[in-house]
Design a protein around this motif. Structure first.
Motif, PDB file in Angstrom:
ATOM      1  N   LEU A  97       0.817  -1.211   0.000  1.00 44.68           N
ATOM      2  CA  LEU A  97       0.000   0.000   0.000  1.00 44.68           C
ATOM      3  C   LEU A  97       0.851   1.261   0.000  1.00 44.68           C
ATOM      4  O   LEU A  97       0.534   2.248  -0.678  1.00 44.68           O
ATOM      5  CB  LEU A  97      -0.916  -0.011   1.228  1.00 44.68           C
ATOM      6  CG  LEU A  97      -1.907   1.147   1.333  1.00 44.68           C
ATOM      7  CD1 LEU A  97      -3.073   0.923   0.387  1.00 44.68           C
ATOM      8  CD2 LEU A  97      -2.422   1.281   2.766  1.00 44.68           C
ATOM      9  N   GLU A  98       1.942   1.220   0.754  1.00 45.85           N
ATOM     10  CA  GLU A  98       2.742   2.429   0.922  1.00 45.85           C
ATOM     11  C   GLU A  98       3.376   2.915  -0.385  1.00 45.85           C
ATOM     12  O   GLU A  98       3.669   4.107  -0.527  1.00 45.85           O
ATOM     13  CB  GLU A  98       3.849   2.185   1.960  1.00 45.85           C
ATOM     14  CG  GLU A  98       3.343   1.936   3.363  1.00 45.85           C
ATOM     15  CD  GLU A  98       3.067   0.456   3.638  1.00 45.85           C
ATOM     16  OE1 GLU A  98       3.010   0.079   4.802  1.00 45.85           O
ATOM     17  OE2 GLU A  98       2.918  -0.312   2.654  1.00 45.85           O
ATOM     18  N   GLN A  99       3.609   2.008  -1.329  1.00 44.71           N
ATOM     19  CA  GLN A  99       4.258   2.387  -2.587  1.00 44.71           C
ATOM     20  C   GLN A  99       3.283   2.402  -3.766  1.00 44.71           C
ATOM     21  O   GLN A  99       3.670   2.734  -4.891  1.00 44.71           O
ATOM     22  CB  GLN A  99       5.393   1.411  -2.921  1.00 44.71           C
ATOM     23  CG  GLN A  99       6.627   1.552  -2.052  1.00 44.71           C
ATOM     24  CD  GLN A  99       6.522   0.788  -0.752  1.00 44.71           C
ATOM     25  OE1 GLN A  99       6.093  -0.360  -0.747  1.00 44.71           O
ATOM     26  NE2 GLN A  99       6.912   1.413   0.352  1.00 44.71           N
ATOM     27  N   LEU A 164      -4.470   2.566   6.918  1.00 43.15           N
ATOM     28  CA  LEU A 164      -4.889   2.626   5.520  1.00 43.15           C
ATOM     29  C   LEU A 164      -5.210   4.055   5.096  1.00 43.15           C
ATOM     30  O   LEU A 164      -4.738   4.534   4.055  1.00 43.15           O
ATOM     31  CB  LEU A 164      -6.121   1.735   5.330  1.00 43.15           C
ATOM     32  CG  LEU A 164      -6.956   1.925   4.055  1.00 43.15           C
ATOM     33  CD1 LEU A 164      -6.156   1.530   2.825  1.00 43.15           C
ATOM     34  CD2 LEU A 164      -8.250   1.121   4.142  1.00 43.15           C
ATOM     35  N   LEU A 165      -5.992   4.738   5.914  1.00 43.13           N
ATOM     36  CA  LEU A 165      -6.385   6.103   5.563  1.00 43.13           C
ATOM     37  C   LEU A 165      -5.215   7.074   5.645  1.00 43.13           C
ATOM     38  O   LEU A 165      -5.185   8.079   4.930  1.00 43.13           O
ATOM     39  CB  LEU A 165      -7.536   6.565   6.465  1.00 43.13           C
ATOM     40  CG  LEU A 165      -8.876   5.853   6.218  1.00 43.13           C
ATOM     41  CD1 LEU A 165      -9.907   6.267   7.261  1.00 43.13           C
ATOM     42  CD2 LEU A 165      -9.392   6.165   4.806  1.00 43.13           C
ATOM     43  N   LYS A 166      -4.248   6.791   6.509  1.00 36.52           N
ATOM     44  CA  LYS A 166      -3.043   7.627   6.547  1.00 36.52           C
ATOM     45  C   LYS A 166      -2.331   7.607   5.193  1.00 36.52           C
ATOM     46  O   LYS A 166      -1.742   8.606   4.774  1.00 36.52           O
ATOM     47  CB  LYS A 166      -2.088   7.133   7.637  1.00 36.52           C
ATOM     48  CG  LYS A 166      -2.444   7.512   9.062  1.00 36.52           C
ATOM     49  CD  LYS A 166      -1.367   7.034  10.015  1.00 36.52           C
ATOM     50  CE  LYS A 166      -1.596   7.522  11.445  1.00 36.52           C
ATOM     51  NZ  LYS A 166      -2.671   6.783  12.107  1.00 36.52           N
ATOM     52  N   ASP A 171      -3.552  13.902   4.146  1.00 38.50           N
ATOM     53  CA  ASP A 171      -3.929  15.120   4.867  1.00 38.50           C
ATOM     54  C   ASP A 171      -5.016  14.884   5.913  1.00 38.50           C
ATOM     55  O   ASP A 171      -5.411  15.814   6.619  1.00 38.50           O
ATOM     56  CB  ASP A 171      -4.403  16.188   3.880  1.00 38.50           C
ATOM     57  CG  ASP A 171      -5.586  15.729   3.035  1.00 38.50           C
ATOM     58  OD1 ASP A 171      -5.742  14.502   2.856  1.00 38.50           O
ATOM     59  OD2 ASP A 171      -6.343  16.584   2.540  1.00 38.50           O
ATOM     60  N   LEU A 172      -5.484  13.651   6.017  1.00 36.56           N
ATOM     61  CA  LEU A 172      -6.543  13.333   6.971  1.00 36.56           C
ATOM     62  C   LEU A 172      -5.956  13.020   8.344  1.00 36.56           C
ATOM     63  O   LEU A 172      -5.018  12.231   8.465  1.00 36.56           O
ATOM     64  CB  LEU A 172      -7.344  12.122   6.466  1.00 36.56           C
ATOM     65  CG  LEU A 172      -8.499  11.642   7.353  1.00 36.56           C
ATOM     66  CD1 LEU A 172      -9.618  12.670   7.387  1.00 36.56           C
ATOM     67  CD2 LEU A 172      -9.032  10.295   6.845  1.00 36.56           C
ATOM     68  N   GLY A 175      -5.872  10.703  14.010  1.00 42.06           N
ATOM     69  CA  GLY A 175      -5.528  10.660  15.426  1.00 42.06           C
ATOM     70  C   GLY A 175      -6.679  10.257  16.329  1.00 42.06           C
ATOM     71  O   GLY A 175      -6.459   9.522  17.312  1.00 42.06           O
ATOM     72  N   PRO A 176      -7.927  10.702  16.055  1.00 43.60           N
ATOM     73  CA  PRO A 176      -9.024  10.289  16.924  1.00 43.60           C
ATOM     74  C   PRO A 176      -9.219   8.776  17.000  1.00 43.60           C
ATOM     75  O   PRO A 176      -9.575   8.247  18.054  1.00 43.60           O
ATOM     76  CB  PRO A 176     -10.238  10.970  16.283  1.00 43.60           C
ATOM     77  CG  PRO A 176      -9.672  12.211  15.656  1.00 43.60           C
ATOM     78  CD  PRO A 176      -8.333  11.778  15.123  1.00 43.60           C
ATOM     79  N   ILE A 177      -8.965   8.078  15.897  1.00 43.75           N
ATOM     80  CA  ILE A 177      -9.073   6.618  15.931  1.00 43.75           C
ATOM     81  C   ILE A 177      -7.990   6.039  16.825  1.00 43.75           C
ATOM     82  O   ILE A 177      -8.243   5.166  17.665  1.00 43.75           O
ATOM     83  CB  ILE A 177      -8.955   6.028  14.505  1.00 43.75           C
ATOM     84  CG1 ILE A 177     -10.085   6.551  13.620  1.00 43.75           C
ATOM     85  CG2 ILE A 177      -8.974   4.502  14.555  1.00 43.75           C
ATOM     86  CD1 ILE A 177      -9.964   6.120  12.166  1.00 43.75           C
TER      87      ILE A 177
END
Length: 206
Positions: A97-99, A164-166, A171-172, A175-177
């Motif tokens: 995912l990272e790449q 995943l969302l990171k 830009d999201l 942190g709350p999760i």
């Protein structure tokens, strides 16, 4: 939601006892890319499950319970829902995912269950095998020490979606999760009798 027991104090949002409820620690995460979680029926109602954190935090998330294609179709998963969809699940054809170039992904599918039961969902839903698949090449160490996992690289569902969302939406602020997960671990550990706590490793630092 966990069904409350008669006479037992419970949170009206998640149905859990206040000692293990973290609803007050959940803050909004306005994700642009919708997330659909396919949850194995055996996970429904588990007090140690982390999916409820996503349901309380994410702005765009839905949970469908089932195991077979027919069950998910009845739950509301239409064939059109799989357009431009990425599946988070490792395998021989999955990409790190990272790449990866995620520009073509407008929707994410995540499987919620033990490793074996998540694999069973995949096996019984041939349409999922046709989706572009992704895995984590460098996942963080799981902090969810209160539930046994196959290894440090296996994340709880809320941790996996946060990471995943990171990657998908840099830009999201997820942190709350992460904060709610920290609170959940702390509260779960607090319920374990002191003589038994040595059996559980300390969560890694955030």
């Amino acid at each position: 939601m966990v069904a409350p027991k008669p006479g037992r104090p419970t949170c009206p949002q998640c149905g859990l006892h206040p000692n293990i409820c973290v609803c007050d620690r959940c803050r909004p995460v306005p994700n642009r890319t919708p997330v659909t979680v396919l949850q194995h029926p055996s996970e429904v109602g588990r007090a140690k499950g982390t999916l409820r954190i996503l349901q309380r935090c994410l702005g765009s998330v839905r949970v469908l319970v089932g195991e077979t294609a027919e069950q998910f179709e009845l739950a509301g998963l239409a064939s059109g829902d799989l357009t431009r969809t990425g599946l988070l699940f490792p395998g021989p054809t999955s990409q790190p995912l990272e790449q990866a170039d995620l520009s073509a992904i407008d929707h994410w599918l995540v499987l919620d269950g033990t490793w074996r039961k998540a694999a069973r969902i995949l096996h019984q839903n041939p349409a999922l095998a046709e989706l572009p698949r992704y895995h984590f090449a460098q996942p963080p160490t799981s902090r969810y020490v209160v539930r046994k996992a196959p290894g440090d690289h296996h994340l709880a569902t809320a941790e996996a979606v946060s990471y995943l969302l990171k990657q998908a939406e840099p830009d999201l602020d997820t942190g709350p999760i992460d904060d709610a997960m920290t609170a959940l671990v702390e509260q779960q550990l607090a319920q374990i009798p002191a003589p038994l706590r040595h059996r559980y490793p300390k969560p890694p630092p955030t």
